[in-house]
Design a protein around this motif. Structure first.
Motif, PDB file in Angstrom:
ATOM      1  N   UNK A 241      37.826 -10.138 -17.841  1.00 22.88           N
ATOM      2  CA  UNK A 241      37.175 -11.417 -18.092  1.00 22.88           C
ATOM      3  C   UNK A 241      37.857 -12.534 -17.319  1.00 22.88           C
ATOM      4  N   UNK A 242      39.184 -12.514 -17.321  1.00 17.81           N
ATOM      5  CA  UNK A 242      39.930 -13.538 -16.570  1.00 17.81           C
ATOM      6  C   UNK A 242      39.697 -13.325 -15.076  1.00 17.81           C
ATOM      7  N   UNK A 243      39.688 -12.057 -14.656  1.00 17.95           N
ATOM      8  CA  UNK A 243      39.539 -11.758 -13.226  1.00 17.95           C
ATOM      9  C   UNK A 243      38.212 -12.304 -12.682  1.00 17.95           C
ATOM     10  N   UNK A 244      37.180 -12.267 -13.514  1.00 15.82           N
ATOM     11  CA  UNK A 244      35.885 -12.781 -13.081  1.00 15.82           C
ATOM     12  C   UNK A 244      35.954 -14.274 -12.752  1.00 15.82           C
ATOM     13  N   UNK A 245      36.724 -15.006 -13.579  1.00 17.22           N
ATOM     14  CA  UNK A 245      36.839 -16.457 -13.361  1.00 17.22           C
ATOM     15  C   UNK A 245      37.903 -16.810 -12.330  1.00 17.22           C
ATOM     16  N   UNK A 246      39.025 -16.076 -12.366  1.00 17.90           N
ATOM     17  CA  UNK A 246      40.187 -16.485 -11.575  1.00 17.90           C
ATOM     18  C   UNK A 246      40.680 -15.318 -10.718  1.00 17.90           C
ATOM     19  N   UNK A 247      39.886 -14.906  -9.739  1.00 17.73           N
ATOM     20  CA  UNK A 247      40.234 -13.685  -8.987  1.00 17.73           C
ATOM     21  C   UNK A 247      41.511 -13.814  -8.160  1.00 17.73           C
ATOM     22  N   UNK A 248      41.965 -15.041  -7.942  1.00 23.74           N
ATOM     23  CA  UNK A 248      43.102 -15.270  -7.036  1.00 23.74           C
ATOM     24  C   UNK A 248      44.463 -15.150  -7.713  1.00 23.74           C
ATOM     25  N   UNK A 249      44.505 -14.836  -9.003  1.00 21.84           N
ATOM     26  CA  UNK A 249      45.805 -14.739  -9.678  1.00 21.84           C
ATOM     27  C   UNK A 249      46.465 -13.386  -9.381  1.00 21.84           C
ATOM     28  N   UNK A 250      47.769 -13.317  -9.568  1.00 26.49           N
ATOM     29  CA  UNK A 250      48.492 -12.051  -9.466  1.00 26.49           C
ATOM     30  C   UNK A 250      48.455 -11.375 -10.836  1.00 26.49           C
ATOM     31  N   UNK A 251      47.512 -10.440 -11.009  1.00 22.49           N
ATOM     32  CA  UNK A 251      47.293  -9.836 -12.323  1.00 22.49           C
ATOM     33  C   UNK A 251      48.370  -8.834 -12.707  1.00 22.49           C
ATOM     34  N   UNK A 252      49.009  -8.253 -11.707  1.00 21.69           N
ATOM     35  CA  UNK A 252      49.944  -7.162 -12.000  1.00 21.69           C
ATOM     36  C   UNK A 252      51.393  -7.570 -11.806  1.00 21.69           C
ATOM     37  N   UNK A 253      51.668  -8.834 -11.957  1.00 27.02           N
ATOM     38  CA  UNK A 253      53.041  -9.308 -11.868  1.00 27.02           C
ATOM     39  C   UNK A 253      53.919  -8.506 -12.821  1.00 27.02           C
ATOM     40  N   UNK A 254      55.089  -8.080 -12.361  1.00 27.95           N
ATOM     41  CA  UNK A 254      55.914  -7.188 -13.175  1.00 27.95           C
ATOM     42  C   UNK A 254      56.361  -7.862 -14.474  1.00 27.95           C
ATOM     43  N   UNK A 255      56.752  -9.114 -14.365  1.00 22.07           N
ATOM     44  CA  UNK A 255      57.271  -9.789 -15.550  1.00 22.07           C
ATOM     45  C   UNK A 255      56.148 -10.323 -16.438  1.00 22.07           C
ATOM     46  N   UNK A 256      55.101 -10.872 -15.819  1.00 23.61           N
ATOM     47  CA  UNK A 256      54.019 -11.485 -16.588  1.00 23.61           C
ATOM     48  C   UNK A 256      52.642 -10.939 -16.186  1.00 23.61           C
ATOM     49  N   UNK A 257      52.377  -9.641 -16.458  1.00 23.45           N
ATOM     50  CA  UNK A 257      51.036  -9.105 -16.185  1.00 23.45           C
ATOM     51  C   UNK A 257      50.022  -9.855 -17.048  1.00 23.45           C
ATOM     52  N   UNK A 258      48.844 -10.107 -16.499  1.00 15.34           N
ATOM     53  CA  UNK A 258      47.864 -10.902 -17.240  1.00 15.34           C
ATOM     54  C   UNK A 258      47.045 -10.004 -18.159  1.00 15.34           C
ATOM     55  N   UNK A 259      47.214 -10.200 -19.464  1.00 12.84           N
ATOM     56  CA  UNK A 259      46.492  -9.420 -20.472  1.00 12.84           C
ATOM     57  C   UNK A 259      45.136 -10.038 -20.786  1.00 12.84           C
ATOM     58  N   UNK A 260      45.008 -11.326 -20.550  1.00 13.22           N
ATOM     59  CA  UNK A 260      43.764 -12.010 -20.870  1.00 13.22           C
ATOM     60  C   UNK A 260      43.991 -13.504 -20.955  1.00 13.22           C
ATOM     61  N   UNK A 261      42.998 -14.194 -21.509  1.00 13.69           N
ATOM     62  CA  UNK A 261      43.123 -15.642 -21.618  1.00 13.69           C
ATOM     63  C   UNK A 261      42.231 -16.182 -22.712  1.00 13.69           C
ATOM     64  N   UNK A 262      42.583 -17.342 -23.208  1.00 13.79           N
ATOM     65  CA  UNK A 262      41.719 -18.047 -24.146  1.00 13.79           C
ATOM     66  C   UNK A 262      40.963 -19.110 -23.352  1.00 13.79           C
TER      67      UNK A 262
END
Ligand SMILES: Cc1cc2nc3c(=O)[nH]c(=O)nc-3n(C[C@H](O)[C@H](O)[C@H](O)COP(=O)(O)OP(=O)(O)OC[C@H]3O[C@@H](n4cnc5c(N)ncnc54)[C@H](O)[C@@H]3O)c2cc1C
Ligand SMILES: [Zn+2]
Lengths: 87, 417
Positions: free
Chosen positions: B151-172
């Motif tokens: 869901x986040x990827x659809x809105x914000x494709x330019x983020x680093x989703x797989x960052x080792x320290x802070x992988x993106x699980x989602x968003x409000x």
């Protein structure tokens, strides 16, 4: 901003944790009125100019410092060990 | 004269010669029914609503510098209603509703853009906390949508989703959140107040508050003494100094908060993105600049500029979240003086002096509060009664600990917010 620790010498601001106004050294008596505790914990002179506040040399010697500095210019005038400053 | 599309075209055809200054530059009168100290967003909105909602028009806003020179022109313009605690929740909800009608009400384009705000999370625990917050927002009648990683990827494709320290699980996701043009908000309220008869007096610093027998009588200024039956202090980072003129010591420490903007770029960020774990947030202005910021420098300051360690920290966080930003060049950075309270929530209240009121403690989040604060503070000054959505912003909550609103849950202590 750099602070001069009496134990360690001049150090980068990042080595220090900021606590706030040095009013924290003047804890009221346990049976003091609630207003005295409110002043101690919350109410601040919040000066635009010279101030005295407490910094912890977290990434250095581990001492608490009483720092004299200026909130408008960010000039640091000096620091003493809190254990000595405490009356 | 009002603004309209027709007028923009007409002025364009005739060399833009018809535009006039939108507020007067009056000399201070000897006496007013009410004086507002501070011509920031909150002071101007207070004057506007005093005139509009309560028919009080013999009032002056006294500003020591120029309109828009304080925090109202220095912030990163995020407008949202995603608070959690009773007190804050109803207040910011009311304020957002006022935002949604502001441009029509003021007949002024403040470029309010509800482009949506996404708060990212990076662990199961954080997800639970955001689910709870989202439910609180929905209970308050506002909007919140939980997004998973895709869901986040659809809105914000330019983020680093797989960052080792802070992988993106989602968003409000808070679709009604967004940004506005900060100066325009100050100008729009100034114009609206002026049109209703309010005197906006710039280069007029208040240097003293006259009190007799516990009742306020007026103020001393760099342009002479001015009498008034009611005085409102609305000076943000300078609250400590002005309150001291009335013999008060406030639960406020002034700190510096920095912000940054890059050169203008083609559209890339369509939302407001908040990366709480990195104390970082970003949006893109309509001119194309990436506008971003972080946390306080964390030492009391009136310098309106910060130090390098926080700059480095903010750039680090930016690179962690969206490595593409490394290609952008930072154009400038600046700081503002934040009126920080121990619990991180504001104050709208009477003072021990009769006729003297105070509105302060907005910390780093008072831009979104401009209409709500002005509306509620005007209500308090005009009627003597607390306005319901702001009724919990009491000055005495610190003394007895009752009604503290520690939104971050870190403790009601000065250095923790
Ligand atoms: C870098 C930064 C980013 C921010 N980002 C956001 C954000 O994204 N979203 C958000 O909601 N909030 C944000 N804020 C916070 C927000 O800007 C402030 O909380 C809010 O603007 C404060 O209210 P104000 O507009 O009335 O303050 P100000 O504009 O500072 O108004 C106070 C006025 O009082 C005047 N004054 C002071 N002393 C006197 C005197 N003695 N006599 C006469 N006049 C006096 C000052 O000159 C000033 O103009 C941010 C702040 C900063 C600095
Ligand atoms: Zn040391």
């Amino acid at each position: 901003m750099r602070l001069t620790c009496p134990n360690c010498g001049e150090r980068d601001r990042r080595e220090f944790y900021y606590y706030g106004d040095a009013i924290a050294l003047r804890r009221p008596a346990p049976d003091a009125v609630p207003e005295a505790w409110d002043d101690y914990l919350h109410n601040r002179k919040n000066p635009a100019g010279d101030t005295t506040d407490l910094w912890f040399h977290e990434a250095g010697c581990g001492a608490w410092l009483v720092v004299d500095r200026n909130t408008v210019t960010h000039a640091v005038h000096g620091a003493t060990l809190a254990e000595k400053a405490k009356r | 004269m009002g603004y309209s599309g027709f007028r923009v075209i007409k002025e364009g055809l005739f060399g833009q010669r018809g535009w006039k200054p939108v507020w007067r530059d009056p000399e201070p009168k000897a006496e007013y029914d009410a004086i507002i100290i501070g011509g920031g967003g909150h002071g101007l909105a207070t004057a506007y609503y005093l005139a509009k909602e309560h028919g009080l028009t013999n009032i002056a806003v006294l500003e020591k510098g120029y309109i828009g020179g304080g925090n109202v022109g220095r912030n990163t313009t995020i407008v949202r209603a995603n608070y959690f605690l009773p007190g804050n929740s109803e207040f910011y909800s009311h304020s957002l509703k006022l935002w949604e009608g502001m441009e029509q009400d003021l007949n002024y384009n403040v470029m309010h853009s509800q482009r949506g705000l996404i708060n990212l999370f990076h662990s199961d625990g954080q997800r639970d906390a955001f689910v709870r917050r989202g439910n609180a927002m929905i209970n308050q009648g506002d909007d919140a949508i939980l997004l998973d990683t895709d869901g986040v990827r659809k809105h914000l494709p330019y983020l680093d989703f797989d960052n080792v320290r802070f992988p993106i699980y989602g968003g409000l996701y808070h679709p009604r959140g967004g940004t506005a043009r900060h100066d325009a908000v100050a100008w729009g309220y100034a114009r609206g107040a002026d049109q209703r008869g309010v005197d906006i007096i710039q280069n007029c610093e208040v240097t003293g508050i006259d009190i007799e027998g516990g009742v306020v009588k007026g103020v001393q200024t760099t342009r002479g003494a001015i009498k008034a039956k009611k005085v409102g202090i609305v000076v943000a980072g300078r609250s400590g100094q002005v309150a001291a003129m009335a013999g008060m010591r406030l639960p406020i420490e002034s700190h510096v908060l920095q912000a940054f903007v890059t050169e203008g770029l083609k559209p890339i960020i369509n939302h407001v993105v908040s990366f709480g774990m990195g104390h970082f947030y970003i949006s893109q202005s309509d001119k194309g600049g990436l506008v971003f910021g972080g946390d306080l420098d964390f030492y009391s300051s009136y310098a309106a500029r910060g130090n390098l360690p926080m700059k480095e920290h903010v750039m680090d966080a930016a690179m962690t979240l969206m490595p593409a930003i490394g290609k952008a060049r930072v154009l400038r950075s600046w700081g503002g003086i934040m009126d920080m309270t121990p619990d991180g929530s504001p104050i709208i209240d009477k003072t021990p002096t009769e006729g003297l009121f105070i509105d302060c403690g907005w910390c780093y989040g008072g831009f979104k509060a401009v209409p709500g604060s002005g509306f509620s503070f005007a209500h308090l000054m005009a009627t003597g009664q607390h306005h319901e959505p702001a009724a919990k912003f009491r000055l005495d909550r610190f003394r007895d600990g009752h009604g503290l609103m520690d939104e971050e849950g870190t403790g009601a202590q000065h250095n923790l917010h």
